[in-house]
Design a protein around this motif. Structure first.
Motif, PDB file in Angstrom:
ATOM      1  N   GLY A  77     -26.272 -36.012  35.184  1.00  0.00           N
ATOM      2  CA  GLY A  77     -26.713 -37.205  36.058  1.00  0.00           C
ATOM      3  C   GLY A  77     -26.136 -37.143  37.366  1.00  0.00           C
ATOM      4  O   GLY A  77     -26.388 -37.887  38.146  1.00  0.00           O
ATOM      5  N   ASP A  78     -25.202 -36.306  37.587  1.00  0.00           N
ATOM      6  CA  ASP A  78     -24.553 -36.301  38.706  1.00  0.00           C
ATOM      7  C   ASP A  78     -24.118 -35.028  39.143  1.00  0.00           C
ATOM      8  O   ASP A  78     -24.479 -33.851  38.451  1.00  0.00           O
ATOM      9  CB  ASP A  78     -23.077 -37.120  38.598  1.00  0.00           C
ATOM     10  N   THR A  79     -23.253 -34.680  40.210  1.00  0.00           N
ATOM     11  CA  THR A  79     -23.385 -33.307  40.824  1.00  0.00           C
ATOM     12  C   THR A  79     -21.951 -32.692  40.365  1.00  0.00           C
ATOM     13  O   THR A  79     -21.817 -31.654  40.768  1.00  0.00           O
ATOM     14  CB  THR A  79     -23.146 -33.535  42.510  1.00  0.00           C
ATOM     15  N   ALA A  80     -21.124 -33.320  39.606  1.00  0.00           N
ATOM     16  CA  ALA A  80     -19.990 -32.594  39.254  1.00  0.00           C
ATOM     17  C   ALA A  80     -20.053 -31.488  38.300  1.00  0.00           C
ATOM     18  O   ALA A  80     -21.210 -31.134  37.512  1.00  0.00           O
ATOM     19  CB  ALA A  80     -19.126 -33.536  38.338  1.00  0.00           C
ATOM     20  N   ILE A  81     -19.355 -30.530  38.400  1.00  0.00           N
ATOM     21  CA  ILE A  81     -19.025 -29.247  37.630  1.00  0.00           C
ATOM     22  C   ILE A  81     -19.080 -29.674  36.131  1.00  0.00           C
ATOM     23  O   ILE A  81     -18.380 -30.727  35.978  1.00  0.00           O
ATOM     24  CB  ILE A  81     -18.146 -28.237  38.040  1.00  0.00           C
ATOM     25  N   ARG A  82     -19.472 -28.918  35.199  1.00  0.00           N
ATOM     26  CA  ARG A  82     -19.269 -29.151  33.812  1.00  0.00           C
ATOM     27  C   ARG A  82     -18.583 -28.003  33.281  1.00  0.00           C
ATOM     28  O   ARG A  82     -18.324 -26.873  33.614  1.00  0.00           O
ATOM     29  CB  ARG A  82     -20.731 -29.167  33.166  1.00  0.00           C
ATOM     30  N   VAL A  83     -17.709 -28.359  32.261  1.00  0.00           N
ATOM     31  CA  VAL A  83     -16.885 -27.485  31.341  1.00  0.00           C
ATOM     32  C   VAL A  83     -16.999 -27.535  29.898  1.00  0.00           C
ATOM     33  O   VAL A  83     -17.246 -28.594  29.377  1.00  0.00           O
ATOM     34  CB  VAL A  83     -15.341 -27.879  31.741  1.00  0.00           C
ATOM     35  N   LEU A  84     -16.989 -26.244  29.496  1.00  0.00           N
ATOM     36  CA  LEU A  84     -17.007 -26.392  28.035  1.00  0.00           C
ATOM     37  C   LEU A  84     -15.491 -25.882  27.451  1.00  0.00           C
ATOM     38  O   LEU A  84     -15.079 -24.768  28.498  1.00  0.00           O
ATOM     39  CB  LEU A  84     -18.090 -25.182  27.335  1.00  0.00           C
ATOM     40  N   ALA A  85     -14.916 -26.037  26.416  1.00  0.00           N
ATOM     41  CA  ALA A  85     -13.449 -25.979  26.135  1.00  0.00           C
ATOM     42  C   ALA A  85     -13.430 -25.643  24.524  1.00  0.00           C
ATOM     43  O   ALA A  85     -14.064 -26.327  24.017  1.00  0.00           O
ATOM     44  CB  ALA A  85     -12.772 -26.900  26.618  1.00  0.00           C
ATOM     45  N   VAL A  86     -12.614 -24.671  24.441  1.00  0.00           N
ATOM     46  CA  VAL A  86     -12.223 -24.230  23.127  1.00  0.00           C
ATOM     47  C   VAL A  86     -10.651 -24.248  22.671  1.00  0.00           C
ATOM     48  O   VAL A  86     -10.109 -23.643  23.751  1.00  0.00           O
ATOM     49  CB  VAL A  86     -13.378 -23.208  22.605  1.00  0.00           C
ATOM     50  N   THR A  87     -10.295 -24.648  21.832  1.00  0.00           N
ATOM     51  CA  THR A  87      -8.874 -24.395  21.264  1.00  0.00           C
ATOM     52  C   THR A  87      -8.593 -24.397  19.907  1.00  0.00           C
ATOM     53  O   THR A  87      -9.602 -24.685  19.038  1.00  0.00           O
ATOM     54  CB  THR A  87      -7.855 -25.457  21.691  1.00  0.00           C
ATOM     55  N   ARG A  88      -7.476 -23.727  19.310  1.00  0.00           N
ATOM     56  CA  ARG A  88      -6.964 -23.858  17.856  1.00  0.00           C
ATOM     57  C   ARG A  88      -6.451 -25.084  17.506  1.00  0.00           C
ATOM     58  O   ARG A  88      -5.677 -25.703  18.364  1.00  0.00           O
ATOM     59  CB  ARG A  88      -6.471 -22.516  17.602  1.00  0.00           C
ATOM     60  N   ASN A  89      -6.406 -25.404  16.398  1.00  0.00           N
ATOM     61  CA  ASN A  89      -5.689 -26.534  15.710  1.00  0.00           C
ATOM     62  C   ASN A  89      -5.403 -26.235  14.224  1.00  0.00           C
ATOM     63  O   ASN A  89      -5.919 -25.179  13.851  1.00  0.00           O
ATOM     64  CB  ASN A  89      -6.426 -27.674  15.539  1.00  0.00           C
ATOM     65  N   HIS A  90      -3.999 -26.690  13.838  1.00  0.00           N
ATOM     66  CA  HIS A  90      -3.472 -26.278  12.766  1.00  0.00           C
ATOM     67  C   HIS A  90      -3.222 -27.565  11.818  1.00  0.00           C
ATOM     68  O   HIS A  90      -2.612 -28.390  12.200  1.00  0.00           O
ATOM     69  CB  HIS A  90      -2.191 -25.542  12.708  1.00  0.00           C
ATOM     70  N   THR A  91      -3.594 -27.381  10.465  1.00  0.00           N
ATOM     71  CA  THR A  91      -3.144 -28.306   9.506  1.00  0.00           C
ATOM     72  C   THR A  91      -2.379 -28.082   8.303  1.00  0.00           C
ATOM     73  O   THR A  91      -2.188 -26.586   8.355  1.00  0.00           O
ATOM     74  CB  THR A  91      -4.582 -29.048   9.039  1.00  0.00           C
ATOM     75  N   ASP A  92      -1.920 -28.552   7.732  1.00  0.00           N
ATOM     76  CA  ASP A  92      -1.282 -28.120   6.243  1.00  0.00           C
ATOM     77  C   ASP A  92      -2.093 -27.202   5.486  1.00  0.00           C
ATOM     78  O   ASP A  92      -1.447 -26.089   5.070  1.00  0.00           O
ATOM     79  CB  ASP A  92      -0.854 -29.512   5.599  1.00  0.00           C
ATOM     80  N   SER A  93      -3.358 -27.521   5.527  1.00  0.00           N
ATOM     81  CA  SER A  93      -4.230 -26.564   4.566  1.00  0.00           C
ATOM     82  C   SER A  93      -5.049 -25.348   5.179  1.00  0.00           C
ATOM     83  O   SER A  93      -5.419 -24.459   4.494  1.00  0.00           O
ATOM     84  CB  SER A  93      -5.154 -27.453   3.735  1.00  0.00           C
TER      85      SER A  93
END
Length: 672
Positions: free
Chosen positions: A494-510
């Motif tokens: 709905g506005d003129t701003a650029i858009r970003v997709l992002a991905v990262t890794r996360n770690h848990t005990d299991s």
């Protein structure tokens, strides 16, 4: 001047006029003529002239029609008593249109005080069109079509009363636990239709909805349903943004009529308000609201009413309710789709489904007294998260010693982002605005700096796209894990701003998993492939509010695992070789034909993979098939005692879970 001469005749005429005025209204109105008047009229006329009271009620056919018309009008204007499904007090736990992640809630939920078996009465004359039995979703559900044409849905039932026999016959005829029956049985208004329970998802409660057809469902409050809700809606926060400049306001500042704008005296602002409604104290189960209206001075600029939903358009929920990482906290972020200007005074009115109204007047300012930081995450541990449907990065971690650097295709662009940006959460696209050639943000921290006692050294991979781009094909890597995404049907911004997709890794005990942002971004299709040389196990997705992992029911096999969805989700490769196991059986009860009867209950235990349907459980006594009910909450197999062999004899239970694991168990019937 003419003078009036008072004579005897004048006096007599005046006396006669006065006497006439004191007599009944018909007196002297006409001459009593015995020849032209019927006997009753002539008798009444003479009595009136003699000053005797007469009953002048008109018994003609015209008067009868008039009386009939007045009676019809009175009946039409009569306030119909509200429909109470139980005939007893009950409060709401969920409202129509409530946020359920990928869809709206299609009805109202009533508490039954953690009890099963409350009789539910017919709202009008009608017929039972359909009965459905399933361990998930609506559980045991009745579809009742009334004379009004509406279909009433009663879900999570424990029993269909006298119609339970039809369900049982269908189960044993087909040897299936999950069945559909179409009785066509007629009921009168006020008859006992069905009985509340806890089948399907959730604790004991009643879900009730009213459908106009197979697609349209309406707010049940419009069908004159009674419910108790005495608390007006509450505002828990506000967000204002222009492009990628974003500011949040706490309820204390809003209460004083102030909302923070991130840009001074700029037009084309965007506004979202976090709202929740409660039905009672203690304030549990925050619900949605029916109407939001906003005025700029005296001009109405926004009016949104939630009275009709379409099942075919449920994904439109993300146009109205903007996803934020703390999605399981009180309230939803409602997007106010209106042209907002800073130098104005606004009034917002919020109404719940019981008609309770909250009204707030406010204006936008660069700073608000008593403002504070809002909670934007709840369970998030990485610095990457989603707020107001956009990826955010939390540079507050700079204060704890976490380091951030910007990397492009040719190497490091900025070594220390903590020196460039304020130490607070900001839109990730704002970082991209500053460094347009950036493809990666690297972040690292020691065990004492990370916040969860573990050292971290990870990347955030970025994909930048424009306002009107509706499809993406993106290949990237996190360490040695290759990730490819083909996305179609991205909503136009709905506005003129650029858009970003992002991905990262996360770690848990299991386990380790991969985060995809922005969460809640609903699409036509999201095809994602994960090639992990260290783990080629099946793909599972994370329920953002339940925090449970669920297997993708359809995915390919091999080193490169691919699956599809209509929304970005967190994903993990999970190796789970174990089938569900059974706990110790015990005697309790269940409701059959509206009465409590003895039942054998057996807990079903698993970590990741449950069963896909009730037909994935088979119970036999020798070669004799036995119908079984599966309650998904709590996870228990329920067997009617009358269908079981005697104590000391055996039954076999075969189970197939969602991952395809099969197991068979022998259970000895315990003594009562």
């Amino acid at each position: 001047m003419n003078k009036v001469r008072l004579t005897t005749n004048n006096f007599l005429r005046g006396a006669l006029v006065l006497a006439a005025a004191l007599l009944p209204i018909h007196a002297f109105a006409e001459e009593c003529n015995e020849e032209t008047m019927d006997a009753f009229a002539y008798e009444d006329c003479v009595k009136e002239q003699q000053g005797i009271s007469v009953n002048n009620e008109d018994f003609s056919s015209t008067a009868a029609l008039k009386a009939e018309k007045e009676e019809r009008e009175a009946a039409a204007n009569k306030v119909e008593p509200k429909y109470n499904p139980f005939g007893r007090d009950a409060y709401l736990t969920s409202s129509f249109g409530e946020n359920r992640g990928t869809r709206y809630h299609a009805g109202l939920d009533y508490s039954t005080q953690m009890e099963e078996g409350w009789p539910i009465y017919a709202p009008e004359d009608g017929v039972v069109k359909e009965l459905k039995v399933s361990p998930f979703g609506y559980g045991k559900a009745m579809y009742f079509q009334g004379r009004s044409g509406k279909t009433w849905v009663f879900a999570h039932q424990s029993s269909f009363g006298v119609l339970d026999d039809l369900v049982s016959k269908q189960q044993y005829a087909t040897k299936k636990n999950d069945v559909t029956v179409r009785p066509g049985t007629a009921y009168k208004k006020g008859d006992v239709l069905t009985y509340s329970g806890s089948t399907g998802i959730g604790n004991p409660h009643l879900h009730i909805e009213t459908r106009l057809d197979n697609d349209r469902v309406i707010n049940p409050a419009l069908s004159n349903i009674e419910f108790s809700d005495t608390i007006a809606p509450q505002i828990f926060g506000a967000a204002v943004w222009q492009d990628n400049e974003l500011a949040f306001t706490a309820p204390e500042a809003i209460e004083k009529g102030c909302i923070v704008t991130p840009v001074k005296n700029e037009f084309n602002l965007n506004l979202a308000v976090k709202i929740a409604d409660y039905s009672r104290t203690p304030k549990e189960n925050p619900m949605s609201v029916r109407r939001i209206t906003m005025w700029r001075y005296d001009e109405k600029i926004f009016d949104e009413r939630l009275d009709t939903l379409r099942f075919s358009r449920m994904t439109n929920i993300r146009n109205q309710l903007l996803w934020t990482e703390e999605a399981d906290t009180a309230g939803d972020w409602h997007y106010i789709n209106a042209k907002i200007a800073p130098l104005s005074t606004y009034t917002m009115e919020i109404e719940d489904f019981a008609g309770n109204v909250t009204k707030k007047k406010f204006s936008f300012r660069s700073k608000c007294k008593d403002n504070r930081d809002l909670q934007l995450t709840k369970t998030q541990t990485t610095p990457l998260f989603t707020a107001i449907a956009r990826p955010m990065i939390d540079f507050f971690n700079c204060k704890n010693g976490m380091q951030f650097s910007a990397i492009g295709k040719d190497g490091v662009i900025a070594e220390d982002l903590c020196k460039v940006f304020e130490h607070k959460p900001i839109a990730l696209a704002k970082v991209v605005d500053t460094y347009p050639n950036m493809t990666t943000i690297h972040y690292s921290a020691s065990a004492s700096q990370s916040g969860d006692g573990k050292a971290v050294d990870e990347d955030i991979q970025l994909f930048t796209y424009k306002k009107y781009q509706t499809s993406i094909n993106w290949n990237t890597k996190l360490g040695n894990v290759a990730i490819s995404q083909k996305i179609s049907g991205i909503p136009v911004a709905g506005d003129t701003a650029i858009r970003v997709l992002a991905v990262t890794r996360n770690h848990t005990d299991s386990l380790d998993f991969i985060e995809f942002h922005p969460k809640g971004l609903q699409l036509k299709n999201w095809n994602v492939c994960i090639e992990n040389p260290d783990n080629s196990a099946p793909l599972y997705w994370l329920g953002e509010t339940s925090r449970n992992w669920f297997i993708f029911s359809k995915q390919n096999k091999g080193k490169k695992r691919c699956a599809s969805a209509n929304e970005l989700r967190d994903i993990a490769n999970i190796d789970n070789p174990d089938a569900p196991t059974l706990g110790f059986p015990y005697w309790a009860d269940m409701i059959i034909s509206g009465t409590r009867q003895t039942a054998l209950r057996i807990p079903l235990m698993y970590k990741y993979d449950g069963i896909e349907s009730g037909n994935d459980i088979t119970v036999k006594a020798g070669n004799r098939w036995i119908a079984v009910e599966y309650d998904s909450e709590p996870r228990e197999i329920v067997l009617e005692s009358e269908k079981l062999p005697d104590a000391g004899e055996d039954i076999t239970i075969q189970i197939k879970d969602e991952a395809g694991h099969k197991a068979s168990y022998t259970i000895t019937i315990p003594g009562m």
